[in-house]
Design an enzyme around this catalytic site. Structure first.
Site, PDB file in Angstrom:
ATOM      1  N   CYS A   1       0.836  -1.201   0.000  1.00 52.05           N
ATOM      2  CA  CYS A   1       0.000   0.000   0.000  1.00 52.05           C
ATOM      3  C   CYS A   1       0.876   1.257   0.000  1.00 52.05           C
ATOM      4  O   CYS A   1       1.522   1.551  -0.985  1.00 52.05           O
ATOM      5  CB  CYS A   1      -0.969  -0.061   1.191  1.00 52.05           C
TER       6      CYS A   1
ATOM      7  N   HIS B   1      -3.430  -5.660   1.140  1.00 50.81           N
ATOM      8  CA  HIS B   1      -2.700  -5.888   2.394  1.00 50.81           C
ATOM      9  C   HIS B   1      -2.628  -7.371   2.768  1.00 50.81           C
ATOM     10  O   HIS B   1      -3.521  -7.860   3.481  1.00 50.81           O
ATOM     11  CB  HIS B   1      -3.414  -5.151   3.536  1.00 50.81           C
TER      12      HIS B   1
ATOM     13  N   GLU C   1      -0.803  -8.696   4.962  1.00 46.32           N
ATOM     14  CA  GLU C   1      -0.613  -8.810   6.425  1.00 46.32           C
ATOM     15  C   GLU C   1      -1.936  -8.696   7.179  1.00 46.32           C
ATOM     16  O   GLU C   1      -1.999  -8.990   8.366  1.00 46.32           O
ATOM     17  CB  GLU C   1       0.412  -7.763   6.899  1.00 46.32           C
TER      18      GLU C   1
END
Lengths: 82, 237
Positions: free
Chosen positions: B86, B203, B205
């Site tokens: 990002c 994302h 994560e």
């Protein structure tokens, strides 16, 4: 008082790069009844004040524009001396 | 595997990345402060999501001049693995480590939701744990993720196989509706020519536990871990 050099840098998107902000502003104008406005392109400007006693100022301004103020992949800039 | 997560002023996904690596992957991880010039022996450096330096000027434009970035660039040039997620992706394009630019979403809104990504090449260092053309469910959260590059250059990127992920529908089809931000060719993530630097808007994560909606993001980290083992096995760096 100071004899610092003043320049204005205009940064705008390169031709052909879509400007969603400009398009949205244009749509608003049409909606407001300003149908004779054909297009809008947005951009930004910076006022720089520079102590030019060290010289070589034009090169430095150019560096600052291409390294930081504009992203050369999508933007172009014009330096206007005040 | 040791992972270093860079914290810029304004990063807000650094803890997500840290947590994913430490508690889910159970690998070693350390925060790297943006003023530091020491990567602490990391095998992988993560530039996390957020709004580094408030996204002033352009997203990523100021962060690229942080002291740590000089080390990250050197690390990448010597073959070290770097992921920009990002805002991290925006930093990587701003400093020229990845080609192109990330512009305002075409609809001008901030988009925060799950999307589907198709793995375009599952042989790379960041995708080797994925199946061929596997579809991953991973969230996005950005206002400036509209990938742009000039026509000829995008063609080259495609020909080189540098497109890592593309926005697709849940069946894996590339459609306009599946494209959340107007990205050219539905591009969601790219790698550099050498394949050791990845930038992606979604994302991974934030998709590491089923309780938060998906575990598909783990594939990216598992791929890096496998790549580290492979590198160690060949005695290379």
């Amino acid at each position: 008082m100071s004899d610092n050099k003043k320049v204005v840098v205009y940064v705008r998107l390169k031709d052909g790069v879509l400007d969603p902000q400009g398009v949205t502003i244009h749509k608003a104008l049409i909606q407001m009844g300003y149908t004779d406005f054909v297009s809008v392109r947005s951009g930004r400007f910076f006022e720089l004040e520079i102590d030019d006693s060290a010289g070589d100022i034009d090169r430095k301004i150019d560096e600052v524009c291409s390294k930081l103020l504009a992203n050369p992949v999508i933007e172009k800039y014009v330096v206007e001396k005040a | 595997m040791k992972v270093g997560v860079v914290t810029f002023p304004g990063s807000n996904c650094d803890y997500d990345s840290y947590t994913a690596v430490k508690h889910i992957l159970r690998e070693e991880v350390e925060f790297l402060w943006h003023k530091s010039t020491d990567l602490a022996g990391s095998d992988l450096v993560v530039l996390p999501g957020g709004f580094a330096y408030g996204d002033y000027l352009r997203a990523g434009a100021i962060a690229r001049f942080s002291p740590i970035m000089e080390e990250v660039i050197k690390f990448a040039y010597s073959g070290g693995m770097v992921i920009g997620i990002c805002n991290g992706f925006q930093v990587l394009t701003e400093c020229g480590m990845l080609p192109g630019a990330l512009m305002r979403n075409h609809h001008l809104r901030f988009s925060c939701r799950f999307v589907y990504l198709r793995v375009e090449d599952n042989t790379g260092r960041f995708t080797n744990a994925c199946g061929k053309h596997q579809v991953l469910k991973i969230p996005i959260a950005h206002g400036e993720g509209n990938y742009f590059y000039h026509d000829d250059e995008v063609r080259e990127l495609e020909e080189n196989g540098q497109v890592a992920f593309r926005y697709v529908d849940r069946t894996g089809k590339v459609t306009d509706e599946a494209n959340p931000n107007g990205s050219l060719n539905n591009i969601a993530g790219i790698v550099n020519c050498e394949g050791n630097v990845l930038g992606m808007m979604p994302h991974p994560e934030r998709a590491v536990e089923s309780i938060i909606g998906s575990v598909d993001g783990l594939k990216v980290f598992e791929s890096v871990r496998a790549a580290c083992v492979q590198v160690a096995g060949t005695g290379g760096k």
